[in-house]
Motif scaffolding. Structure first.
Motif, PDB file in Angstrom:
ATOM      1  N   ARG A  60       0.856  -1.184   0.000  1.00 22.02           N
ATOM      2  CA  ARG A  60       0.000   0.000   0.000  1.00 22.02           C
ATOM      3  C   ARG A  60       0.888   1.228   0.000  1.00 22.02           C
ATOM      4  O   ARG A  60       1.764   1.358   0.853  1.00 22.02           O
ATOM      5  N   ILE A  61       0.638   2.112  -0.933  1.00 21.08           N
ATOM      6  CA  ILE A  61       1.393   3.364  -0.994  1.00 21.08           C
ATOM      7  C   ILE A  61       0.476   4.461  -0.478  1.00 21.08           C
ATOM      8  O   ILE A  61      -0.696   4.521  -0.845  1.00 21.08           O
ATOM      9  N   SER A  62       1.005   5.329   0.383  1.00 23.09           N
ATOM     10  CA  SER A  62       0.211   6.451   0.887  1.00 23.09           C
ATOM     11  C   SER A  62       1.114   7.666   0.977  1.00 23.09           C
ATOM     12  O   SER A  62       2.343   7.532   0.998  1.00 23.09           O
ATOM     13  N   ALA A  63       0.504   8.845   1.032  1.00 20.19           N
ATOM     14  CA  ALA A  63       1.321  10.065   1.094  1.00 20.19           C
ATOM     15  C   ALA A  63       0.652  11.082   1.988  1.00 20.19           C
ATOM     16  O   ALA A  63      -0.578  11.215   1.981  1.00 20.19           O
ATOM     17  N   GLU A  64       1.463  11.784   2.771  1.00 24.73           N
ATOM     18  CA  GLU A  64       0.910  12.898   3.531  1.00 24.73           C
ATOM     19  C   GLU A  64       1.936  14.026   3.559  1.00 24.73           C
ATOM     20  O   GLU A  64       3.126  13.814   3.269  1.00 24.73           O
ATOM     21  N   ILE A  65       1.460  15.216   3.940  1.00 29.04           N
ATOM     22  CA  ILE A  65       2.338  16.384   3.899  1.00 29.04           C
ATOM     23  C   ILE A  65       3.009  16.545   5.258  1.00 29.04           C
ATOM     24  O   ILE A  65       2.366  16.449   6.307  1.00 29.04           O
ATOM     25  N   ARG A 163      -1.583   7.622  -6.906  1.00 28.83           N
ATOM     26  CA  ARG A 163      -1.797   9.012  -7.290  1.00 28.83           C
ATOM     27  C   ARG A 163      -1.944   9.827  -6.019  1.00 28.83           C
ATOM     28  O   ARG A 163      -2.732   9.474  -5.138  1.00 28.83           O
ATOM     29  N   ARG A 164      -1.184  10.916  -5.938  1.00 33.96           N
ATOM     30  CA  ARG A 164      -1.317  11.775  -4.766  1.00 33.96           C
ATOM     31  C   ARG A 164      -2.252  12.938  -5.109  1.00 33.96           C
ATOM     32  O   ARG A 164      -2.432  13.283  -6.272  1.00 33.96           O
ATOM     33  N   PRO A 165      -2.871  13.570  -4.072  1.00 37.71           N
ATOM     34  CA  PRO A 165      -3.766  14.680  -4.354  1.00 37.71           C
ATOM     35  C   PRO A 165      -3.016  15.842  -5.007  1.00 37.71           C
ATOM     36  O   PRO A 165      -1.836  16.079  -4.716  1.00 37.71           O
ATOM     37  N   ASP A 166      -3.696  16.561  -5.877  1.00 35.42           N
ATOM     38  CA  ASP A 166      -3.087  17.722  -6.513  1.00 35.42           C
ATOM     39  C   ASP A 166      -3.062  18.880  -5.510  1.00 35.42           C
ATOM     40  O   ASP A 166      -3.939  18.998  -4.655  1.00 35.42           O
ATOM     41  N   ILE A 167      -2.035  19.730  -5.587  1.00 33.81           N
ATOM     42  CA  ILE A 167      -1.963  20.856  -4.649  1.00 33.81           C
ATOM     43  C   ILE A 167      -1.709  22.153  -5.397  1.00 33.81           C
ATOM     44  O   ILE A 167      -1.154  22.160  -6.494  1.00 33.81           O
TER      45      ILE A 167
ATOM     46  N   VAL B  57      -5.262 -16.882  23.572  1.00 34.67           N
ATOM     47  CA  VAL B  57      -5.657 -16.271  22.308  1.00 34.67           C
ATOM     48  C   VAL B  57      -4.763 -15.066  22.060  1.00 34.67           C
ATOM     49  O   VAL B  57      -4.686 -14.161  22.887  1.00 34.67           O
ATOM     50  N   GLU B  58      -4.072 -15.058  20.936  1.00 38.87           N
ATOM     51  CA  GLU B  58      -3.236 -13.919  20.591  1.00 38.87           C
ATOM     52  C   GLU B  58      -3.862 -13.238  19.380  1.00 38.87           C
ATOM     53  O   GLU B  58      -4.130 -13.901  18.373  1.00 38.87           O
ATOM     54  N   ILE B  59      -4.122 -11.956  19.505  1.00 38.72           N
ATOM     55  CA  ILE B  59      -4.720 -11.224  18.382  1.00 38.72           C
ATOM     56  C   ILE B  59      -3.758 -10.125  17.968  1.00 38.72           C
ATOM     57  O   ILE B  59      -3.387  -9.280  18.784  1.00 38.72           O
ATOM     58  N   VAL B  60      -3.341 -10.137  16.723  1.00 43.35           N
ATOM     59  CA  VAL B  60      -2.436  -9.109  16.198  1.00 43.35           C
ATOM     60  C   VAL B  60      -3.209  -8.337  15.137  1.00 43.35           C
ATOM     61  O   VAL B  60      -3.762  -8.944  14.222  1.00 43.35           O
ATOM     62  N   VAL B  61      -3.256  -7.017  15.262  1.00 38.69           N
ATOM     63  CA  VAL B  61      -3.950  -6.207  14.263  1.00 38.69           C
ATOM     64  C   VAL B  61      -2.931  -5.355  13.533  1.00 38.69           C
ATOM     65  O   VAL B  61      -2.172  -4.614  14.160  1.00 38.69           O
ATOM     66  N   ARG B  62      -2.857  -5.475  12.212  1.00 37.94           N
ATOM     67  CA  ARG B  62      -1.902  -4.690  11.441  1.00 37.94           C
ATOM     68  C   ARG B  62      -2.644  -3.710  10.547  1.00 37.94           C
ATOM     69  O   ARG B  62      -3.565  -4.101   9.814  1.00 37.94           O
ATOM     70  N   PRO B  63      -2.272  -2.428  10.607  1.00 43.13           N
ATOM     71  CA  PRO B  63      -2.966  -1.433   9.779  1.00 43.13           C
ATOM     72  C   PRO B  63      -2.557  -1.532   8.316  1.00 43.13           C
ATOM     73  O   PRO B  63      -1.504  -2.067   8.007  1.00 43.13           O
ATOM     74  N   GLY B  64      -3.410  -0.971   7.440  1.00 41.18           N
ATOM     75  CA  GLY B  64      -3.089  -1.002   6.009  1.00 41.18           C
ATOM     76  C   GLY B  64      -1.950  -0.084   5.665  1.00 41.18           C
ATOM     77  O   GLY B  64      -1.035  -0.446   4.913  1.00 41.18           O
ATOM     78  N   THR B  65      -2.005   1.126   6.226  1.00 44.88           N
ATOM     79  CA  THR B  65      -0.911   2.068   5.986  1.00 44.88           C
ATOM     80  C   THR B  65      -0.472   2.623   7.330  1.00 44.88           C
ATOM     81  O   THR B  65      -1.254   2.696   8.266  1.00 44.88           O
ATOM     82  N   GLY B  66       0.775   3.021   7.411  1.00 45.55           N
ATOM     83  CA  GLY B  66       1.253   3.671   8.627  1.00 45.55           C
ATOM     84  C   GLY B  66       1.717   2.677   9.691  1.00 45.55           C
ATOM     85  O   GLY B  66       1.636   1.467   9.520  1.00 45.55           O
TER      86      GLY B  66
END
Lengths: 328, 241
Positions: A60-65, A163-167, B57-66
């Motif tokens: 997953r690619i994401s972008a922030e400022i 695609r990143r948001p236009d600024i 019970v082990e629960i691991v939650v991984r986010p999509g981004t970040g």
């Protein structure tokens, strides 16, 4: 957590013996990749699902400022995260970095970040104040070998798809404001991708160990290998088997490996050789050539899928579909 | 407003048994949320985490981004609370049931967690079934959002399992957000397992919400049943001569 995945002696012997007869357990040729599929999300930019045989990876690619680093005011930020969760295999512990993970993260770092695949200068908004921070998160869903190769393909494809948001920047001097346009208002902008790195891992097997492992096996000289013109080690050392894109079982049993990242400009972005087995230079050079061929095939597939995704997204988009020329 | 007025905008879909290295896997897609859950168990447990009479019970939650943040901790806690009474833990003492929730697309806006939570609960249940972990009953969850519209100032409008676009459209007008999970037996509601309600709402609204959620969870249960039937048919193909 289960212990590690050490294969049995029986498996070891069988795989090595098969290699002396130039047979891989899944009947691929030595330099054949598994079935590769790259699919892009139709609802989210920068979400790509890569399947390499049974290995499955999502990026997953994401972008922030954010603010750029003070010593690099003209560059944006680019971070790649390759944490492996127990979903890939229960032998991976959550929160603990396994050795595999460290190797993968280092090689991805060299392949994609340090090779300049993403132009970070193009991410600068207001020098010294604001820039884009692009983040690539790789999620390993299923481990059947080739996690590194799949991850590299996923990040490269993701960077091309995102695609990143236009600024727009309004105002002057210290009163400048950055307006971020939501994607519902303005068409989002692709990232500046300078080249598409593709990582290929070659696994080395010392097949001389095969005959000593199995009793009553005829020696190497008595066996006539089939004439396979594509194979890498034909001119080199015939006591080494070089396999491209190893499955998990092959990975666990190999004696050495080399990961080469190449792109379609015939450039080598990075090379990493590991394991305990010495390999002749000629073989290594042939591997690099083979990596370039694989990079071309993979880049072609990525571009094909990108085009298909764009066509799907643009169905009904009259602005894109309209043109002035007549059909001839 | 009656339950009949509420239309579920998007159908949920589930897939199972697509990961090879774990015992069970499932993905749940609803709105723009997409969550993949893997379950391994009962498997070997660390001595530190071993419990003498029940499974750990082990629960691991991984986010999509970040990076992992308190949001994932919150999701982990709620998922644990939902499944603690459902999994038959005393059948497998001194073992580990390892659940990994991988959020592929959260389906939420920045401020909300509801779609991720309800999709995670549904996906976790399907994955537990796929892994063959003994469970006492069916679980299903849904997200209900009350928001104000220009047209009706007295009565709030309702969104069920919305897409991210819909959420962004009404974001400023959201009154309350409810994530509800029910336990079902024989396709009928038994007990309420979870309610996460944030915002300002009346007592009538929340009880109406529970009633609507009950109907929706029963229909979600049907979706799950179909997915399980498809999965079993797929796995039994070798029987056909």
């Amino acid at each position: 957590m289960p212990r590690d995945l050490t294969p049995s002696t029986l498996e070891n012997t069988f795989v090595l013996k098969a290699l002396t007869e130039r047979v891989r357990l899944d009947n691929r040729s030595f330099n054949q990749l598994r079935d590769l599929d790259v699919s892009f999300s139709s609802t989210e930019y920068g979400l790509v699902d890569v399947k390499l045989g049974r290995t499955r990876v999502i990026a997953r690619i994401s972008a922030e400022i954010t603010q750029p680093y003070p010593d690099r005011p003209y560059d944006g930020l680019f971070l790649i995260s390759t944490e492996i969760s127990p979903m890939a295999a229960p032998t991976f512990e959550a929160g603990r970095k396994s050795e595999d993970e460290l190797v993968i993260s280092r090689i991805i770092e060299k392949s994609i970040r340090r090779s300049g695949a993403l132009d970070t200068e193009a991410l600068c908004i207001i020098s010294g104040e604001k820039c884009w921070a692009v983040r690539a998160d790789v999620h390993f869903l299923d481990h059947d070998g080739g996690l590194l190769d799949a991850a590299c393909i996923a990040v490269s494809a993701g960077l091309l798809h995102f695609r990143r948001p236009d600024i727009t920047i309004e105002g002057v001097g210290s009163r400048r404001e950055v307006i971020v346009h939501p994607i519902t208002e303005r068409v989002p902008v692709p990232l500046a991708v300078l080249h598409v790195p593709v990582c290929v891992t070659f696994s080395f097997f010392d097949v001389r160990k095969a005959s000593s492992a199995v009793a009553g096996v005829p020696s190497k000289d008595e066996m006539k290998a089939e004439n396979d013109d594509d194979d890498i080690e034909e001119e080199g050392d015939s006591s080494i088997a070089v396999l491209v894109d190893a499955t998990l079982q092959e990975e666990l049993l190999r004696h050495g490996y080399m990961s080469v990242t190449a792109n379609t400009n015939r450039e080598i972005c990075q090379i990493q050789k590991g394991g305990e087995m010495p390999v002749e230079v000629g073989t290594l050079l042939s591997c690099s050539e083979a990596a370039i061929i694989v990079a071309e095939k993979v880049t072609k597939l990525i571009n094909k899928r990108l085009k298909e995704d764009e066509t799907r997204r643009n169905v009904g988009n009259l602005l894109v579909e309209s043109r002035a020329e007549n059909d001839r | 407003m009656t339950v009949q007025d509420i239309v579920r905008p998007s159908a949920a879909s589930a897939k199972t048994s697509f990961l090879y290295r774990v015992d069970g896997s499932a993905s749940w897609t609803v709105g723009t949320a997409n969550v993949i859950v893997s379950v391994s168990g009962p498997i070997e447990v660390n001595k530190r985490e071993e419990l003498p009479d029940v499974a750990t019970v082990e629960i691991v939650v991984r986010p999509g981004t970040g990076v992992t943040s308190t949001r994932e901790q919150f999701l982990q806690d709620r998922i644990r609370k939902v499944f603690a009474p459902v999994i038959v833990l005393d059948l497998h003492p001194r073992t580990l049931i390892q659940i990994v929730v991988q959020i592929v697309q959260s389906g939420d806006t920045k401020m909300l967690n509801t779609m991720t939570l309800s999709a995670s609960i549904n996906a976790t249940y399907m994955a537990l079934l796929d892994a063959g972990v003994p469970v006492r009953s069916t679980v299903s969850a849904t997200s209900i959002i009350y928001y104000k519209t220009q047209a009706q100032t007295s009565k709030a409008a309702v969104l069920i399992d919305p897409t991210r676009t819909e959420l962004e459209r009404i974001e400023k007008d959201i009154l309350s957000v409810h994530t509800v999970a029910y336990e079902l037996k024989g396709g009928k509601i038994e007990r309420l397992l979870l309610t996460e309600s944030v915002g300002s709402f009346t007592e009538d609204q929340v009880f109406e919400c529970y009633d609507s959620a009950a109907k929706i969870c029963e229909s979600t249960n049907e979706t799950m049943r179909e997915a399980v039937i498809n999965g079993v048919q797929r796995k039994s193909r070798w029987r056909e001569t």
